[in-house]
Design a protein around this motif. Structure first.
Motif, PDB file in Angstrom:
ATOM      1  N   LYS A 269       5.394  67.251  18.102  1.00 57.29           N
ATOM      2  CA  LYS A 269       5.026  68.361  18.991  1.00 57.29           C
ATOM      3  C   LYS A 269       5.597  69.677  18.464  1.00 57.29           C
ATOM      4  CE  LYS A 269       5.263  65.295  22.937  1.00 57.29           C
ATOM      5  NZ  LYS A 269       6.414  64.549  23.341  1.00 57.29           N
ATOM      6  N   GLU A 270       5.057  70.756  18.955  1.00 57.40           N
ATOM      7  CA  GLU A 270       5.553  72.074  18.583  1.00 57.40           C
ATOM      8  C   GLU A 270       6.991  72.247  19.075  1.00 57.40           C
ATOM      9  OE1 GLU A 270       4.518  76.693  19.680  1.00 57.40           O
ATOM     10  OE2 GLU A 270       2.868  75.270  19.520  1.00 57.40           O
ATOM     11  N   ILE A 271       7.816  72.816  18.237  1.00 54.11           N
ATOM     12  CA  ILE A 271       9.211  73.071  18.615  1.00 54.11           C
ATOM     13  C   ILE A 271       9.237  74.327  19.472  1.00 54.11           C
ATOM     14  CG2 ILE A 271      11.521  73.645  17.780  1.00 54.11           C
ATOM     15  CD1 ILE A 271      10.831  72.015  15.255  1.00 54.11           C
ATOM     16  N   THR A 272       9.783  74.178  20.677  1.00 54.93           N
ATOM     17  CA  THR A 272       9.740  75.289  21.628  1.00 54.93           C
ATOM     18  C   THR A 272      11.117  75.817  21.985  1.00 54.93           C
ATOM     19  OG1 THR A 272       9.678  73.700  23.448  1.00 54.93           O
ATOM     20  CG2 THR A 272       7.556  74.525  22.654  1.00 54.93           C
ATOM     21  N   GLU A 273      12.094  75.554  21.126  1.00 58.03           N
ATOM     22  CA  GLU A 273      13.444  76.071  21.377  1.00 58.03           C
ATOM     23  C   GLU A 273      13.399  77.590  21.455  1.00 58.03           C
ATOM     24  OE1 GLU A 273      16.643  74.267  21.312  1.00 58.03           O
ATOM     25  OE2 GLU A 273      15.338  72.556  21.633  1.00 58.03           O
ATOM     26  N   ASN A 274      14.183  78.148  22.329  1.00 61.73           N
ATOM     27  CA  ASN A 274      14.300  79.598  22.427  1.00 61.73           C
ATOM     28  C   ASN A 274      15.429  80.060  21.526  1.00 61.73           C
ATOM     29  OD1 ASN A 274      12.238  79.911  24.291  1.00 61.73           O
ATOM     30  ND2 ASN A 274      13.588  79.542  26.017  1.00 61.73           N
ATOM     31  N   GLY A 275      15.089  80.300  20.289  1.00 64.61           N
ATOM     32  CA  GLY A 275      16.080  80.777  19.326  1.00 64.61           C
ATOM     33  C   GLY A 275      16.030  82.293  19.256  1.00 64.61           C
ATOM     34  N   SER A 276      16.858  82.826  18.434  1.00 63.27           N
ATOM     35  CA  SER A 276      16.832  84.267  18.249  1.00 63.27           C
ATOM     36  C   SER A 276      16.283  84.560  16.862  1.00 63.27           C
ATOM     37  CB  SER A 276      18.232  84.860  18.404  1.00 63.27           C
ATOM     38  OG  SER A 276      19.099  84.304  17.454  1.00 63.27           O
ATOM     39  N   TYR A 277      15.569  85.644  16.756  1.00 68.61           N
ATOM     40  CA  TYR A 277      14.974  86.062  15.485  1.00 68.61           C
ATOM     41  C   TYR A 277      15.947  86.977  14.772  1.00 68.61           C
ATOM     42  CZ  TYR A 277      11.740  87.964  12.081  1.00 68.61           C
ATOM     43  OH  TYR A 277      11.138  88.333  10.910  1.00 68.61           O
TER      44      TYR A 277
END
Length: 111
Positions: free
Chosen positions: A43-51
């Motif tokens: 599945k698509e990784i949907t973690e809320n990381g920072s850019y």
């Protein structure tokens, strides 16, 4: 790919290679990242990381690699001496030292 594009190990490569890739059956893996994200499976990784703009020069490379079949990437990683020279130990699950930055550079600069 960054090392290849710059034809050397530069400071950005040294700074970002702070957790070595391990030599696993299907190629290079950062174990902590693998176990943090493997629950997504296909599945698509949907973690809320920072850019971070520090690495935006790699965006195009990453976009291109995301379009490559994962097993083609496995085949490519297996051709490099840094994996191929340890194939039997890797497949037998014996301990193998992680990739060094110099090994990665040799693979990508000598290809």
């Amino acid at each position: 790919m960054h090392i290849r594009m710059n034809n050397r190990i530069d400071e950005l490569a040294r700074e970002t290679y702070d957790i070595p890739f391990e030599k696993w059956q299907y190629g290079p893996v950062v174990e902590s990242v693998y176990y943090n994200l493997n629950h997504y499976k296909n599945k698509e990784i949907t973690e809320n990381g920072s850019y971070s703009r520090d690495y935006e020069e790699w965006d195009e490379i990453i976009e291109r690699l995301l379009s490559v079949n994962v097993f083609d990437l496995v085949d490519i990683s297996h051709r490099f001496p840094s994996w191929a020279n340890f194939k039997d130990d890797i497949l037998n699950r014996n301990f193998v030292e992680p990739y060094t930055l110099n090994e990665i550079a040799e693979d990508f600069l000598n290809e």
